[in-house]
Design a protein around this motif. Structure first.
Motif, PDB file in Angstrom:
ATOM      1  N   GLY A  41      31.053 -70.372 -43.765  1.00  0.00           N
ATOM      2  CA  GLY A  41      32.362 -69.916 -43.330  1.00  0.00           C
ATOM      3  C   GLY A  41      32.539 -68.410 -43.305  1.00  0.00           C
ATOM      4  N   LYS A  42      31.493 -67.682 -43.652  1.00  0.00           N
ATOM      5  CA  LYS A  42      31.595 -66.213 -43.678  1.00  0.00           C
ATOM      6  C   LYS A  42      30.587 -65.596 -42.727  1.00  0.00           C
ATOM      7  CE  LYS A  42      33.436 -65.803 -48.359  1.00  0.00           C
ATOM      8  NZ  LYS A  42      33.312 -65.107 -49.673  1.00  0.00           N
ATOM      9  N   GLU A  43      30.808 -64.319 -42.414  1.00  0.00           N
ATOM     10  CA  GLU A  43      29.888 -63.608 -41.556  1.00  0.00           C
ATOM     11  C   GLU A  43      28.601 -63.274 -42.307  1.00  0.00           C
ATOM     12  OE1 GLU A  43      33.032 -61.346 -38.545  1.00  0.00           O
ATOM     13  OE2 GLU A  43      31.690 -60.209 -39.840  1.00  0.00           O
ATOM     14  N   ARG A  44      27.574 -62.984 -41.526  1.00  0.00           N
ATOM     15  CA  ARG A  44      26.300 -62.598 -42.102  1.00  0.00           C
ATOM     16  C   ARG A  44      26.412 -61.144 -42.575  1.00  0.00           C
ATOM     17  NH1 ARG A  44      21.221 -64.730 -38.792  1.00  0.00           N
ATOM     18  NH2 ARG A  44      22.510 -66.594 -39.054  1.00  0.00           N
ATOM     19  N   ASP A  45      26.111 -60.923 -43.835  1.00  0.00           N
ATOM     20  CA  ASP A  45      26.258 -59.594 -44.438  1.00  0.00           C
ATOM     21  C   ASP A  45      24.919 -58.898 -44.635  1.00  0.00           C
ATOM     22  OD1 ASP A  45      28.885 -60.750 -46.645  1.00  0.00           O
ATOM     23  OD2 ASP A  45      29.034 -59.817 -44.668  1.00  0.00           O
ATOM     24  N   PHE A  46      24.964 -57.595 -44.441  1.00  0.00           N
ATOM     25  CA  PHE A  46      23.774 -56.770 -44.662  1.00  0.00           C
ATOM     26  C   PHE A  46      23.403 -56.750 -46.137  1.00  0.00           C
ATOM     27  CE2 PHE A  46      20.854 -53.361 -44.151  1.00  0.00           C
ATOM     28  CZ  PHE A  46      21.056 -52.496 -45.215  1.00  0.00           C
ATOM     29  N   VAL A  47      22.106 -56.801 -46.419  1.00  0.00           N
ATOM     30  CA  VAL A  47      21.602 -56.709 -47.788  1.00  0.00           C
ATOM     31  C   VAL A  47      20.729 -55.466 -47.962  1.00  0.00           C
ATOM     32  CG1 VAL A  47      20.175 -57.802 -49.566  1.00  0.00           C
ATOM     33  CG2 VAL A  47      21.672 -59.200 -48.125  1.00  0.00           C
ATOM     34  N   ALA A  48      19.691 -55.353 -47.137  1.00  0.00           N
ATOM     35  CA  ALA A  48      18.757 -54.242 -47.281  1.00  0.00           C
ATOM     36  C   ALA A  48      17.970 -54.085 -45.994  1.00  0.00           C
ATOM     37  CB  ALA A  48      17.803 -54.486 -48.451  1.00  0.00           C
ATOM     38  N   ALA A  49      17.453 -52.879 -45.778  1.00  0.00           N
ATOM     39  CA  ALA A  49      16.631 -52.619 -44.607  1.00  0.00           C
ATOM     40  C   ALA A  49      15.631 -51.528 -44.914  1.00  0.00           C
ATOM     41  CB  ALA A  49      17.502 -52.222 -43.416  1.00  0.00           C
ATOM     42  N   VAL A  50      14.521 -51.558 -44.190  1.00  0.00           N
ATOM     43  CA  VAL A  50      13.469 -50.557 -44.353  1.00  0.00           C
ATOM     44  C   VAL A  50      13.032 -50.112 -42.969  1.00  0.00           C
ATOM     45  CG1 VAL A  50      11.725 -52.391 -44.572  1.00  0.00           C
ATOM     46  CG2 VAL A  50      11.209 -50.085 -45.376  1.00  0.00           C
ATOM     47  N   SER A  51      12.822 -48.817 -42.820  1.00  0.00           N
ATOM     48  CA  SER A  51      12.435 -48.256 -41.530  1.00  0.00           C
ATOM     49  C   SER A  51      11.000 -48.611 -41.185  1.00  0.00           C
ATOM     50  CB  SER A  51      12.596 -46.737 -41.553  1.00  0.00           C
ATOM     51  OG  SER A  51      11.686 -46.160 -42.479  1.00  0.00           O
ATOM     52  N   THR A  90      24.378 -66.073 -54.389  1.00  0.00           N
ATOM     53  CA  THR A  90      24.076 -67.342 -53.749  1.00  0.00           C
ATOM     54  C   THR A  90      24.408 -67.283 -52.268  1.00  0.00           C
ATOM     55  OG1 THR A  90      24.443 -68.624 -55.769  1.00  0.00           O
ATOM     56  CG2 THR A  90      24.667 -69.791 -53.686  1.00  0.00           C
ATOM     57  N   ALA A  91      23.418 -67.585 -51.429  1.00  0.00           N
ATOM     58  CA  ALA A  91      23.592 -67.493 -49.986  1.00  0.00           C
ATOM     59  C   ALA A  91      22.306 -67.942 -49.303  1.00  0.00           C
ATOM     60  CB  ALA A  91      23.924 -66.061 -49.559  1.00  0.00           C
ATOM     61  N   THR A  92      22.391 -68.066 -47.988  1.00  0.00           N
ATOM     62  CA  THR A  92      21.181 -68.194 -47.179  1.00  0.00           C
ATOM     63  C   THR A  92      20.761 -66.793 -46.772  1.00  0.00           C
ATOM     64  OG1 THR A  92      21.870 -70.345 -46.337  1.00  0.00           O
ATOM     65  CG2 THR A  92      20.153 -69.187 -45.126  1.00  0.00           C
ATOM     66  N   TYR A  93      19.521 -66.467 -47.053  1.00  0.00           N
ATOM     67  CA  TYR A  93      18.999 -65.126 -46.776  1.00  0.00           C
ATOM     68  C   TYR A  93      18.162 -65.159 -45.501  1.00  0.00           C
ATOM     69  CZ  TYR A  93      20.663 -63.329 -51.213  1.00  0.00           C
ATOM     70  OH  TYR A  93      21.465 -62.913 -52.244  1.00  0.00           O
ATOM     71  N   TYR A  94      18.446 -64.188 -44.628  1.00  0.00           N
ATOM     72  CA  TYR A  94      17.781 -64.114 -43.335  1.00  0.00           C
ATOM     73  C   TYR A  94      16.999 -62.815 -43.209  1.00  0.00           C
ATOM     74  CZ  TYR A  94      20.888 -67.911 -41.899  1.00  0.00           C
ATOM     75  OH  TYR A  94      21.552 -69.098 -41.807  1.00  0.00           O
ATOM     76  N   CYS A  95      15.815 -62.930 -42.680  1.00  0.00           N
ATOM     77  CA  CYS A  95      14.994 -61.787 -42.334  1.00  0.00           C
ATOM     78  C   CYS A  95      15.313 -61.387 -40.895  1.00  0.00           C
ATOM     79  CB  CYS A  95      13.519 -62.183 -42.478  1.00  0.00           C
ATOM     80  SG  CYS A  95      12.322 -60.977 -41.908  1.00  0.00           S
TER      81      CYS A  95
END
Length: 121
Positions: A41-51, A90-95
């Motif tokens: 029920g929520k939007e996909r939120d940013f967690v981390a990123a690498v260049s 707790t969430a579904t984590y997406y690459c």
């Protein structure tokens, strides 16, 4: 292009998990790589990123100091080491893979199928 995540599971609060994402069919070294997470029920939120170079790394405020993202270009893989986990993680984590390194999910080009992380209190 295919991104395959693994490493999710059930862990108690305070514990650790390590997520991995292997890429295929993409010029991996040209892409920024990131992790997002989503709860129902929520939007996909940013967690981390690498260049693409690995020199620039960004974390959301909610995970900074607890999570570490890294990339291994030889294996076409990125990892997310998650320590001091909380129930709110707790969430579904997406690459994700993209040419822009932003916090907006719409800026990312390719997505994995997701892996579930559940943190019990």
């Amino acid at each position: 292009v295919q991104l395959d995540e693994s490493g999710g599971g059930l862990v108690q609060a305070g514990g650790s998990l390590r997520l991995s994402c292997v890429a295929s069919g993409v010029a991996f070294m040209s892409y920024r790589m990131g992790w997002f997470r989503q709860t129902p029920g929520k939007e996909r939120d940013f967690v981390a990123a690498v260049s693409w170079s690995g020199h620039d790394i960004d974390y959301s405020d909610s995970v900074k100091g607890r999570f570490t993202v890294s990339r291994d270009d030889a294996k076409k893989m990125i990892s997310l080491q998650m320590n001091s986990l909380k129930p709110d993680d707790t969430a579904t984590y997406y690459c994700a893979a993209g040419m822009l390194m932003t916090r907006r999910q719409s800026d990312w080009d390719y997505w994995g199928q997701g892996t579930q992380v559940t943190v019990s209190s």
